[in-house]
Design an enzyme around this catalytic site. Structure first.
Site, PDB file in Angstrom:
ATOM      1  N   ARG A  87      24.505 -21.195  51.533  1.00  0.00           N
ATOM      2  CA  ARG A  87      25.347 -20.084  51.083  1.00  0.00           C
ATOM      3  C   ARG A  87      25.496 -20.031  49.571  1.00  0.00           C
ATOM      4  NH1 ARG A  87      28.428 -18.254  55.417  1.00  0.00           N
ATOM      5  NH2 ARG A  87      28.890 -16.402  54.194  1.00  0.00           N
ATOM      6  N   GLN A 102      21.077 -14.536  49.460  1.00  0.00           N
ATOM      7  CA  GLN A 102      21.867 -13.407  49.943  1.00  0.00           C
ATOM      8  C   GLN A 102      21.002 -12.392  50.679  1.00  0.00           C
ATOM      9  OE1 GLN A 102      24.053 -11.818  46.648  1.00  0.00           O
ATOM     10  NE2 GLN A 102      25.050 -13.753  46.170  1.00  0.00           N
ATOM     11  N   ASP A 115      20.819 -13.677  54.251  1.00  0.00           N
ATOM     12  CA  ASP A 115      22.082 -14.134  54.836  1.00  0.00           C
ATOM     13  C   ASP A 115      22.541 -13.216  55.963  1.00  0.00           C
ATOM     14  OD1 ASP A 115      24.470 -15.281  55.415  1.00  0.00           O
ATOM     15  OD2 ASP A 115      25.308 -15.155  53.390  1.00  0.00           O
ATOM     16  N   SER A 175      26.447 -13.054  56.692  1.00  0.00           N
ATOM     17  CA  SER A 175      27.244 -12.116  55.897  1.00  0.00           C
ATOM     18  C   SER A 175      26.981 -10.675  56.292  1.00  0.00           C
ATOM     19  CB  SER A 175      26.949 -12.319  54.407  1.00  0.00           C
ATOM     20  OG  SER A 175      27.411 -13.579  53.973  1.00  0.00           O
ATOM     21  N   TYR A 181      34.299 -21.485  51.763  1.00  0.00           N
ATOM     22  CA  TYR A 181      35.193 -21.297  52.888  1.00  0.00           C
ATOM     23  C   TYR A 181      36.609 -21.727  52.506  1.00  0.00           C
ATOM     24  CZ  TYR A 181      31.030 -20.805  55.806  1.00  0.00           C
ATOM     25  OH  TYR A 181      29.851 -20.385  56.359  1.00  0.00           O
TER      26      TYR A 181
END
Length: 871
Positions: A164, A170, A173, A176, A271
């Site tokens: 992440r 990204q 991902d 997400s 997180y």
């Protein structure tokens, strides 16, 4: 109902152990690190298999026709199980149309690389054999599956194991991308279960208050829920234990709630961590009050690898109003709400609906599949080329952190968990000690006035130069006056433009710059519809390509503005404006047909320029943007009508036929091309159309020089050179910008060479000056000036990265304005001069606005670094 693989994967994602000397398997056994790179395989030797999901509740498909087309285009073969995409809205025909084979389920499973969404069952895993699998895997929860995949020698990439902290990751991902849709769908489900409207309203029958929505947890799903609820008209509040997300909550339109207790909840990997008992007590007190006031509560708090924390106990649920709704997005891990049942809707004794749906992305199967498919396609296309640089070759390289992170089994060898990815350290910035100096107010005002006076001195010098160069030609005074007024209007019209309207503003100014058609029309023979001389052919060419730009540019602008419309928004009846515009057009043409000396065409041309100013000014606000586009269309239309009127006054119908045919052919082509452009392709289409303005300016300048070189004088000759040079740069620069935005060429910048660029500029100006000094016999030199400028435009734009292309387009847009103004000076046409100045100055101001917004230096398009005492 089976649990959603997306929500299970979120919990599993952070279970990788901390850094250590040995790489340990899940049971503590030492795992030998395999070879760091496998031998490459050509895309042409690999087949991608798309299989159907076996879970009846799963409507998504791993690859859509759009994403699979990217892989097929790159060279992969593709096999799709018949009916695999049906539940997501993709038919077998759609896959066949992009070059994939539709086969049986078993044939799809026999592919070299099998793509799916949910972790495979034991029976499905057996079908993979010793080939490759790309899907959600959830290694922490699926020990038996992992052992089976090892025993059969599989190679497995887990979509839920992307590092992440890897910024490049990204694009791959899926957690997400799917969580974003889950947040959106959570609000839709809440609105469906809620017995009232989300937005407030006032009617004759009474007042409806907006719903009060509380979102707990501001991760990807929470932020999407906040934005969606706000867009639906609700009053939205957001809460998260991480204070750092306050700005993100507020940027989505939510109000951030704070617990009256100081403790940072940020944990590893982005997180939230589990909070202390003291914090939880203060949190419960705050939430008790807020939950009781809320109409809708959406909870998203999920700590990876652990049972979801309870945020709303039974007492809070009992304190909520009858008819309230709770959407518990953490239901898959036990839920944040006491009373949640995973996969079901529960209604409490006091009438509160608790939705524990864990298949939210699957309830948006088309969009979810599109994003998931793109995530997988992006990853597959990066495996190998990212580190080797060899396009078209699939290489599993352990040096690629995305590959190493997602590779959980390699040829039967356990490679999960991967060594933790550590992002590279941020580059050290120079620390500059800056001593703050007190500036005397009088000194500051003196410096400001001095700067303004210097600028005005330059304007005064320009004014004097224009007057001296004009000789005894009084028409230049009116021309220069129109230029100055339009320049001022262009500056004032753009300063307040909303950032969302930058692209539509570029598109409409580009369409207006298609008035280069008027310059081409001046070269046509009014008595003969067929061109005969080189100048007439150049004029016909300029008219046709300018018409393509006008019609296509305005249709692209309208398509951009349509993207801002929401379903249910009222549609302004812009067709009503056809009456006044039509009246002006009919009167102008009628006056020209009955009175060859009528000045009405000239008056209407002035009104056309004013309408263009109003159009560009209207694009500064979303409330007036549609009106602005209509005004610009009217302005360009009246300018064309005025040109037709002048041709009619010349007394020959041949010119009317020729001009009408060229405009109709070019305009029709532009309208058709723009109609086939998708929303994602609109910006590059503006650049493509813009190149036509540049080449039209060059054609008009050379044609005018061929036809009237002896009459131009020094001022007219200089205007011709300026039009050729600026037009050449605009033409090639726009093509390069289009190619970079469309992905036809690399977005990486080429090395900038000031020596070559300087030589090309000197050569372009020198050949232009040679043409002016020698007259019509040296017209090829003026064409050479345009050609050298085109080469200069290629090098200038190629040296700029793809991310800065929007700024480049605004610069080129400004250039096209100056080219149009130069045409106006060349042809002594106040309409072209004023509209050109309008576009030139508005484009320059918009360039500055966009550079400031992107933290770029307008002269270099590089990031601006500012040193402050705190840096």
């Amino acid at each position: 109902m089976r649990c959603s693989p997306l929500l299970l994967a979120v919990a599993a994602h952070a279970l990788a152990p901390p850094p250590r000397a040995k790489h340990l398997g899940r049971r503590g056994a030492v795992v030998s690190e395999p070879e760091t790179k496998t031998s490459g395989r050509s895309y042409a030797d690999l087949t991608i298999g798309v299989v159907a999901e076996s879970d009846p509740a799963e409507n998504r498909v791993a690859q859509t026709p759009e994403s699979l087309a990217l892989l097929v285009k790159a060279g992969f073969h593709a096999k799709v199980a018949s009916g695999a995409g049906a539940a997501a809205g993709f038919s077998d025909d759609m896959y066949e149309n992009i070059g994939a084979q539709v086969v049986s389920e078993d044939e799809a499973w026999a592919s070299d690389i099998v793509t799916k969404i949910a972790p495979p069952s034991s029976q499905e895993a057996a079908k993979v054999g010793d080939r490759m699998l790309l899907s959600m895997v959830q290694p922490p929860q699926n020990d038996a599956l992992m052992q089976q995949l090892q025993k059969q020698g599989s190679t497995v990439f887990a979509m839920d194991c992307i590092p992440r902290l890897l910024s490049r990751g990204q694009a791959f991902d899926a957690l997400s991308s799917q969580a974003n849709l889950a947040g959106f769908r959570a609000v839709i489900e809440a609105a469906h279960a809620y017995g009232r409207t989300m937005a407030g309203s006032m009617t004759a029958a009474g007042k409806l208050a907006p719903a009060r929505v509380l979102v707990l947890g501001a991760g990807v799903a929470g932020l999407a829920a906040i934005q969606t609820a706000k867009n639906m008209g609700a009053v939205v509040l957001g809460y998260d234990v991480r204070p750092v997300v306050q700005e993100q909550v507020e940027s989505m339109g939510g109000q951030f709630l704070k617990v009256p207790y100081e403790e940072d909840g940020a944990g590893q990997g982005g997180y939230a961590k589990e909070m202390s008992d003291e914090y939880k007590a203060a949190e419960q007190a705050m939430l008790t009050d807020e939950v009781a006031k809320a109409d809708v509560v959406i909870t998203t708090a999920l700590i990876p690898g652990r049972k979801a924390p309870v945020l709303i106990p039974e007492a809070m649920v009992a304190g909520m109003k009858r008819g309230s709704v709770i959407v518990d997005m953490a239901s898959v891990n036990g839920g944040n709400v006491i009373g949640t049942v995973d996969g079901e809707k529960v209604v409490t004794k006091n009438g509160v609906s608790i939705l524990g749906y864990s298949d939210l992305p699957s309830r948006l199967p088309t969009a979810a599949s599109q994003l998931f498919g793109r995530n997988q396609a992006n990853f597959l296309l990066s495996v190998g080329p990212q580190t080797t640089g060899n396009k078209g070759e699939f290489v599993i390289d352990y040096e690629d952190p995305a590959v190493r992170g997602m590779l959980v089994v390699d040829g039967g060898k356990l490679t999960w968990p991967a060594p933790p990815y550590e992002p590279p350290p941020a580059p050290k910035t120079a620390v500059v000690e800056v001593e703050e100096e007190e500036v005397d107010p009088q000194t500051a005002i003196n410096q400001k006035v001095q700067g303004d006076a210097t600028a005005l001195t330059a304007v005064a010098a320009l004014t004097i130069g224009v007057g001296l160069a004009s000789g005894g030609d009084v028409s230049n005074a009116a021309l220069f006056g129109a230029f100055c007024l339009a320049s001022f209007a262009g500056q004032q019209a753009v300063w307040g433009v909303a950032p969302a309207l930058h692209s539509p503003l570029m598109a409409v100014t580009n369409a207006v710059s298609g008035l280069t058609a008027l310059g081409g029309a001046a070269l046509l023979d009014p008595s003969d519809p067929i061109p005969h001389t080189p100048a007439q052919f150049l004029g016909a060419f300029a008219v046709a390509v300018s018409a393509i730009n006008i019609a296509g540019g305005f249709r692209v602008t309208d398509a951009m503005l349509q993207l801002f419309r929401r379903e249910g928004d009222p549609e302004p009846p812009l067709s009503y404006f056809a009456a006044p515009v039509g009246l002006a057009a009919v009167a102008t043409l009628g006056a020209a047909a009955t009175d060859p000396t009528s000045v009405l065409p000239d008056v209407v041309a002035g009104a056309a320029a004013t309408a263009c100013v109003a159009g560009i000014g209207g694009l500064a606000s979303q409330d007036t943007a549609r009106y602005g586009n209509a005004a610009a269309v009217a302005g360009v239309g009246l300018a064309v009508v005025s040109t037709f009127a002048h041709v009619i006054q010349a007394g020959d119908v041949g010119g009317v036929i020729s001009l009408g045919a060229l405009l109709a052919a070019g305009g029709g082509a532009g309208y058709v091309v723009a109609g086939g452009v998708g929303p994602a392709e609109l910006p590059q289409t503006v650049a493509a159309f813009h190149s036509l303005v540049g080449i039209a300016a060059v054609a008009t300048a050379v044609g005018e020089f061929l036809a009237h070189a002896e009459e131009l004088g020094v001022g007219g000759g200089a205007a011709a050179v300026l039009a050729a040079v600026v037009g050449g740069v605009t033409f090639s620069g726009s093509i390069v910008a289009y190619a970079k935005l469309a992905g036809l060429t690399s977005s990486s910048p080429l090395a900038k060479n000031d020596l070559i660029n300087g030589a090309l500029l000197i050569g372009a100006l020198g050949t232009g000056a040679l043409a002016v000094s020698q007259g019509v016999t040296m017209a090829p030199a003026l064409a050479a000036s345009g050609a050298l400028s085109a080469v200069l435009g290629y090098f200038l734009v190629s040296s700029i990265g793809g991310a800065d292309m929007p700024v480049v387009i605004t610069v080129l847009n400004s250039y096209s304005g100056w080219a149009l103004a130069a045409e106006g000076a060349l042809l002594k046409d106040p309409t072209l001069a004023s509209v050109g100045a309008l576009i030139g100055f508005s484009g320059a101001i918009l360039t500055k606005i966009m550079c400031d917004a992107m933290n770029r230096d307008a002269r270099s398009r590089r990031p601006v670094v500012r040193f402050t005492p705190s840096s």
